[in-house]
Design an enzyme around this catalytic site. Structure first.
Site, PDB file in Angstrom:
ATOM      1  N   ASP A  28       4.484 -41.846  14.594  1.00 26.90           N
ATOM      2  CA  ASP A  28       3.705 -43.061  14.309  1.00 26.90           C
ATOM      3  C   ASP A  28       4.528 -44.321  14.604  1.00 26.90           C
ATOM      4  O   ASP A  28       3.968 -45.333  15.053  1.00 26.90           O
ATOM      5  CB  ASP A  28       3.227 -43.085  12.859  1.00 26.90           C
ATOM      6  CG  ASP A  28       2.139 -42.060  12.585  1.00 26.90           C
ATOM      7  OD1 ASP A  28       1.518 -41.567  13.548  1.00 26.90           O
ATOM      8  OD2 ASP A  28       1.905 -41.740  11.410  1.00 26.90           O
ATOM      9  N   SER A  69      -1.275 -33.972  10.972  1.00 22.47           N
ATOM     10  CA  SER A  69      -1.647 -35.267  10.411  1.00 22.47           C
ATOM     11  C   SER A  69      -2.086 -35.095   8.958  1.00 22.47           C
ATOM     12  O   SER A  69      -2.753 -34.111   8.619  1.00 22.47           O
ATOM     13  CB  SER A  69      -2.804 -35.852  11.235  1.00 22.47           C
ATOM     14  OG  SER A  69      -3.213 -37.089  10.723  1.00 22.47           O
TER      15      SER A  69
END
Length: 184
Positions: free
Chosen positions: A37, A12
């Site tokens: 995502d 991330s």
């Protein structure tokens, strides 16, 4: 250009999405960008909160349940089907399971020309980006920075802590072009 799929794996806030956007600008032909995502945003809210879906702990730990895995498997197969139908695809992924996560993608992408890219970023730099973004669970970037690369091998690696996204994209595009020239 022979490559049909470019898989960007990194933790991330490592810079994968920025690299993907830059790759779209660098390549002459269109490439779609799809990432984990994208999948999470498309899921019903209840699967972002419960044991069967995907969970984000206060310390940045990510847990996944059986219902999420089932949807994720279908999504991975769908991305592969898009590539088989002629779309060029950049996959923006976080391999929390390391080589096991990659194996799931390899199975779905079997027979396609895939470039595997490791997107590395120093944990402290990624953590700073995470704070600046404000849309991530604090601690996720640091927890994932090394975890996602455990037992992994790549065709090419880039480091976003020391190199801007556009330069990383140019390096990847150059590699893709050199592979395509060798296969013509």
């Amino acid at each position: 250009m022979a490559a049909q799929v470019i898989v960007l794996n990194g933790g991330s806030s490592s810079g994968k999405s920025g690299i993907a956007r830059c790759l779209q600008a660098v390549f002459g032909e269109p490439w779609l960008t799809l990432g984990v995502d994208t999948l999470i945003d498309a899921m019903p809210a209840r699967l972002r909160l419960g044991d069967e879906g995907i969970g984000f702990a206060d310390d940045g730990e990510v847990t996944v349940g059986g219902e999420f895995r089932g949807i994720e498997d279908a999504w991975i197969d769908g991305v592969a089907a898009m590539a088989r139908a002629g779309a060029r695809v950049i996959v923006d992924e976080v391999f929390l399971g390391g080589s096991e996560s990659r194996a799931r993608w390899e199975k779905a992408l079997h027979g396609l020309d895939v470039v595997w890219v490791g997107v590395r970023c120093d944990a402290a730099v990624a953590a700073g980006r995470e704070l600046a973004r404000g849309d991530r669970v604090v601690g996720m970037a640091e927890a994932q920075a090394d975890l996602v690369h455990r037992d992994m091998s790549y065709d090419i690696e880039v480091d976003t802590a020391s190199t801007e996204a556009i330069e990383c994209a140019k390096t990847i595009a150059s590699y893709v072009a050199s592979r395509g020239a060798g296969r013509a």
